[in-house]
Design an enzyme around this catalytic site. Structure first.
Site, PDB file in Angstrom:
ATOM      1  N   SER A 183      -0.246  -6.790   9.811  1.00 57.47           N
ATOM      2  CA  SER A 183       0.396  -7.691   8.855  1.00 57.47           C
ATOM      3  C   SER A 183       1.602  -8.370   9.500  1.00 57.47           C
ATOM      4  O   SER A 183       2.417  -7.732  10.162  1.00 57.47           O
ATOM      5  CB  SER A 183       0.845  -6.898   7.619  1.00 57.47           C
ATOM      6  OG  SER A 183       1.490  -7.723   6.697  1.00 57.47           O
TER       7      SER A 183
ATOM      8  N   ASP B 206      -9.483 -11.267   7.094  1.00 56.07           N
ATOM      9  CA  ASP B 206      -8.932  -9.908   7.142  1.00 56.07           C
ATOM     10  C   ASP B 206      -9.895  -8.812   7.615  1.00 56.07           C
ATOM     11  O   ASP B 206      -9.497  -7.947   8.385  1.00 56.07           O
ATOM     12  CB  ASP B 206      -8.400  -9.532   5.759  1.00 56.07           C
ATOM     13  CG  ASP B 206      -7.471  -8.328   5.791  1.00 56.07           C
ATOM     14  OD1 ASP B 206      -6.707  -8.194   6.757  1.00 56.07           O
ATOM     15  OD2 ASP B 206      -7.510  -7.520   4.857  1.00 56.07           O
TER      16      ASP B 206
ATOM     17  N   ARG C 135       1.988 -11.889  -2.262  1.00 56.28           N
ATOM     18  CA  ARG C 135       0.630 -12.175  -1.794  1.00 56.28           C
ATOM     19  C   ARG C 135      -0.088 -13.151  -2.711  1.00 56.28           C
ATOM     20  O   ARG C 135       0.216 -13.261  -3.905  1.00 56.28           O
ATOM     21  CB  ARG C 135      -0.188 -10.877  -1.759  1.00 56.28           C
ATOM     22  CG  ARG C 135       0.267  -9.870  -0.716  1.00 56.28           C
ATOM     23  CD  ARG C 135      -0.387 -10.114   0.610  1.00 56.28           C
ATOM     24  NE  ARG C 135       0.053  -9.181   1.627  1.00 56.28           N
ATOM     25  CZ  ARG C 135      -0.543  -9.062   2.814  1.00 56.28           C
ATOM     26  NH1 ARG C 135      -1.603  -9.804   3.106  1.00 56.28           N
ATOM     27  NH2 ARG C 135      -0.094  -8.201   3.697  1.00 56.28           N
TER      28      ARG C 135
ATOM     29  N   LYS D 140      -8.764  -2.323   0.226  1.00 50.73           N
ATOM     30  CA  LYS D 140      -8.656  -1.461   1.398  1.00 50.73           C
ATOM     31  C   LYS D 140      -9.506  -0.193   1.246  1.00 50.73           C
ATOM     32  O   LYS D 140      -9.945   0.388   2.236  1.00 50.73           O
ATOM     33  CB  LYS D 140      -7.193  -1.098   1.652  1.00 50.73           C
ATOM     34  CG  LYS D 140      -6.372  -2.269   2.160  1.00 50.73           C
ATOM     35  CD  LYS D 140      -6.983  -2.925   3.401  1.00 50.73           C
ATOM     36  CE  LYS D 140      -6.123  -4.046   3.936  1.00 50.73           C
ATOM     37  NZ  LYS D 140      -6.788  -4.782   5.045  1.00 50.73           N
TER      38      LYS D 140
ATOM     39  N   ARG E 142       0.823  -1.203   0.000  1.00 52.35           N
ATOM     40  CA  ARG E 142       0.000   0.000   0.000  1.00 52.35           C
ATOM     41  C   ARG E 142       0.866   1.265   0.000  1.00 52.35           C
ATOM     42  O   ARG E 142       1.944   1.282   0.569  1.00 52.35           O
ATOM     43  CB  ARG E 142      -0.913   0.019   1.228  1.00 52.35           C
ATOM     44  CG  ARG E 142      -1.999  -1.027   1.242  1.00 52.35           C
ATOM     45  CD  ARG E 142      -2.856  -0.906   2.498  1.00 52.35           C
ATOM     46  NE  ARG E 142      -2.065  -1.104   3.705  1.00 52.35           N
ATOM     47  CZ  ARG E 142      -1.607  -0.140   4.474  1.00 52.35           C
ATOM     48  NH1 ARG E 142      -1.855   1.138   4.181  1.00 52.35           N
ATOM     49  NH2 ARG E 142      -0.901  -0.413   5.552  1.00 52.35           N
TER      50      ARG E 142
ATOM     51  N   LYS F 100      -2.652 -13.477  11.686  1.00 49.64           N
ATOM     52  CA  LYS F 100      -4.114 -13.598  11.744  1.00 49.64           C
ATOM     53  C   LYS F 100      -4.671 -14.487  10.634  1.00 49.64           C
ATOM     54  O   LYS F 100      -5.670 -15.186  10.845  1.00 49.64           O
ATOM     55  CB  LYS F 100      -4.791 -12.235  11.776  1.00 49.64           C
ATOM     56  CG  LYS F 100      -4.735 -11.386  10.544  1.00 49.64           C
ATOM     57  CD  LYS F 100      -5.459 -10.063  10.784  1.00 49.64           C
ATOM     58  CE  LYS F 100      -5.602  -9.254   9.516  1.00 49.64           C
ATOM     59  NZ  LYS F 100      -4.308  -8.953   8.876  1.00 49.64           N
ATOM     60  N   THR F 101      -4.042 -14.483   9.454  1.00 54.59           N
ATOM     61  CA  THR F 101      -4.480 -15.392   8.393  1.00 54.59           C
ATOM     62  C   THR F 101      -4.109 -16.833   8.725  1.00 54.59           C
ATOM     63  O   THR F 101      -4.929 -17.751   8.627  1.00 54.59           O
ATOM     64  CB  THR F 101      -3.864 -14.984   7.046  1.00 54.59           C
ATOM     65  OG1 THR F 101      -4.335 -13.690   6.679  1.00 54.59           O
ATOM     66  CG2 THR F 101      -4.245 -15.968   5.952  1.00 54.59           C
TER      67      THR F 101
ATOM     68  N   HIS G 135     -10.412  -4.891  11.544  1.00 55.48           N
ATOM     69  CA  HIS G 135      -9.314  -5.472  10.779  1.00 55.48           C
ATOM     70  C   HIS G 135      -8.908  -6.745  11.512  1.00 55.48           C
ATOM     71  O   HIS G 135      -8.049  -6.731  12.393  1.00 55.48           O
ATOM     72  CB  HIS G 135      -8.155  -4.478  10.704  1.00 55.48           C
ATOM     73  CG  HIS G 135      -7.046  -4.921   9.809  1.00 55.48           C
ATOM     74  ND1 HIS G 135      -5.726  -4.587  10.028  1.00 55.48           N
ATOM     75  CD2 HIS G 135      -7.041  -5.668   8.675  1.00 55.48           C
ATOM     76  CE1 HIS G 135      -4.969  -5.094   9.077  1.00 55.48           C
ATOM     77  NE2 HIS G 135      -5.742  -5.761   8.250  1.00 55.48           N
TER      78      HIS G 135
END
Length: 531
Positions: A233, A252, A318, A196, A54, A237-238, A215
């Protein structure tokens, strides 16, 4: 323009409009147009150019009567005046009229019907259209026939902004006009900006409806117990939400309404770098499927074999894939309101315990803090651990003041009797460079104990640095790892590092002091409000 759905946009003579194409058609066009290549197992492999993440410093929100008092203006939400946005909008439309192909997708942000928004995404790249179709919620055929867009996103990677004319910082721009319900993204090939942008929309809209936008990832246990995982990130969490023993809601972005936790998206966007088939089999399997888009993943030019360990294109490689590629994903992207809230942090200082139990007030404190740590090599100039505080675990996407989201979370935690946990997936036995990364088996064992309810019956001690409760012993886990100080060879060095980290927390939280009540102040590390 032949399409009645796109007023005020003109195609060039002979230009082609591609509306609501499905994945096979978009992949075929992306390959034909040279936008990407096919891997040996059928994934579409693309490169995003110089922008491999980003462009947070290039995001702007139009300051007007709607936003002037409701947006939290600052580094994450920089103002743009209306005249500059209108010039930018006009130039976007002019640029669109030079393109041979324009791709349009009509999609939803949000899986709970009463809290979703319709978003029309217009872009110049077939793979961007496929990406956003993968990542957002796809309408049914009937919903598509009756679709009405609440917001429009125009995404033009080849557009170059003019800072003087457009009131921005560089050739890259992400500009949001909430009054016109229009988002303009230019000068970046990083597709994650589109998803986003939708998250930012929902973060602005939903709090007014009493819905908590988050988030986070989320999953459901066999007994119907939902857990949500906050984290920046790299905190896991994923990975941790993709648990074969639990049903995945999403990885996410979610909303917490009166009746449900609901995914904002219809896909997942996982980090690929050094992805392991042994540690993360469900996610790894998606790299071998048609319909997955792999960004900045290195591929052998002849064999088309992937090298997930090669970071030469990007550390932030990604993979975007439909959520149903995860075998145990929720069919409707929703679950009951949660019984557990987990806040993930990758503490590179090696100070925090692997798990701690939080009171609702401590949960709000750590939610507003949004702590994790960068390590050497992840960003240019980072040579030692660096504390990072991103309020609400997602400051760049939160247009309203953090206290709005913090108070929503606190009320929902209290109303539901939710258990809250802080989990450190970072370092143990010393800081980065000396210690080692927290074993994922330990993290999973502690999470299983927390989510099953057995951890609540453990004996706890009070952490002297942060004041939260830390278990003394957990079945199946070496007790020594539960006390971070005991894992260090030099206890005095641990104490010094811990004091330094607490001081960083204190300095960061001064911005919120005027916005929290006495109970939150009491939940902060001891001494925060000392003179």
């Amino acid at each position: 323009m032949t399409s009645k759905t796109l007023p005020n946009i003109t195609l060039k003579p002979g230009g082609r409009l591609h509306e609501s194409l499905d994945t096979p058609h978009l992949v075929e066009l992306a390959l034909r147009r040279g936008e990407g290549r096919m891997s040996e197992h059928g994934a579409l492999v693309v490169e995003t150019g110089k922008h491999t993440g980003r462009s947070a410093q290039d995001k702007f929100i139009v300051r007007d009567v709607l936003t002037k008092d409701d947006v939290w203006w600052g580094p994450s939400n920089k103002p743009m005046n209306g005249a500059a946005f209108e010039s930018l909008h006009a130039d976007f439309l002019e640029h669109l009229a030079t393109l041979d192909d324009v791709f349009v997708q009509d999609l939803f942000g949000g899986s709970q019907a009463e809290h979703r928004v319709g978003v029309r995404i217009i872009t110049e790249l077939a793979w961007h259209s496929s990406f956003v179709r993968t990542m957002l919620v796809r309408p049914t055929a009937d919903e598509l026939r009756h679709f009405s867009a609440d917001y429009t996103i125009i995404d033009l990677p080849s557009f170059k902004a003019d800072p003087e004319r457009h009131g921005c910082r560089s050739e890259t721009v992400i500009a949001i006009d909430f009054m016109q319900r229009l988002i303009l993204i230019g000068g970046t090939g990083y597709a994650g900006e589109m998803k986003k942008a939708v998250f930012t929309i929902l973060n602005f809209v939903l709090p007014q409806l009493g819905v908590m936008p988050m988030h986070c990832s989320a999953n459901i246990g066999p007994e119907g117990d939902t857990a949500i995982f906050f984290g920046l990130s790299g905190t896991g969490k994923t990975t941790l939400s993709a648990d074969a023993s639990r049903t995945l809601i999403g990885d996410d972005e979610h909303g917490w309404s009166d009746t449900a936790i609901f995914n904002f998206e219809g896909g997942c966007y996982a980090k690929m770098i050094r992805l392991s088939a042994e540690a993360e089999p469900e996610i790894h399997a998606t790299t071998r499927r048609f319909g997955t888009i792999l960004e900045n993943v290195v591929m052998h030019p002849e064999t088309r074999a992937l090298d997930l360990d090669d970071a030469s294109l990007a550390e932030n490689s990604r993979g975007a894939y439909p959520i149903h590629f995860i075998p145990n994903a929720s069919r409707d992207n929703m679950g009951p309101v949660p019984k557990n809230v987990i806040m993930l942090t990758a503490d590179a200082f090696g100070v925090l315990p692997p798990i701690a139990k939080l009171t609702p007030e401590q949960a709000m404190y750590h939610f507003l803090s949004g702590y994790t740590a960068k390590v050497a090599g992840t960003e240019l100039g980072v040579t030692e651990p660096e504390a990072t505080f991103s309020t609400c675990f997602g400051a760049p996407f939160m247009p309203r003041h953090p206290s709005i989201y913090g108070n929503l979370l606190r009320r929902r935690i209290a109303a539901g009797g939710v258990d809250c946990w802080l989990v450190n997936t970072g370092w143990t036995g010393g800081q980065y460079g000396t210690g080692t990364r927290m074993p994922i088996k330990v993290t999973r064992a502690l999470l299983n104990a927390a989510l099953s309810g057995t951890l609540k019956d453990a004996q706890f001690r009070t952490d002297p640095n942060f004041g939260f409760a830390v278990p003394v012993a957990v079945e199946g886990v070496d007790s020594s790892i539960l006390d971070p100080r005991s894992t260090w060879a030099d206890g005095a060095a641990y104490d010094s590092t811990a004091r330094s980290l607490v001081d960083r927390f204190k300095r960061n939280f001064t911005q919120f002091v005027a916005h929290v009540d006495e109970s939150i102040r009491a939940a902060a590390p001891p001494g925060l409000f000392d003179a």
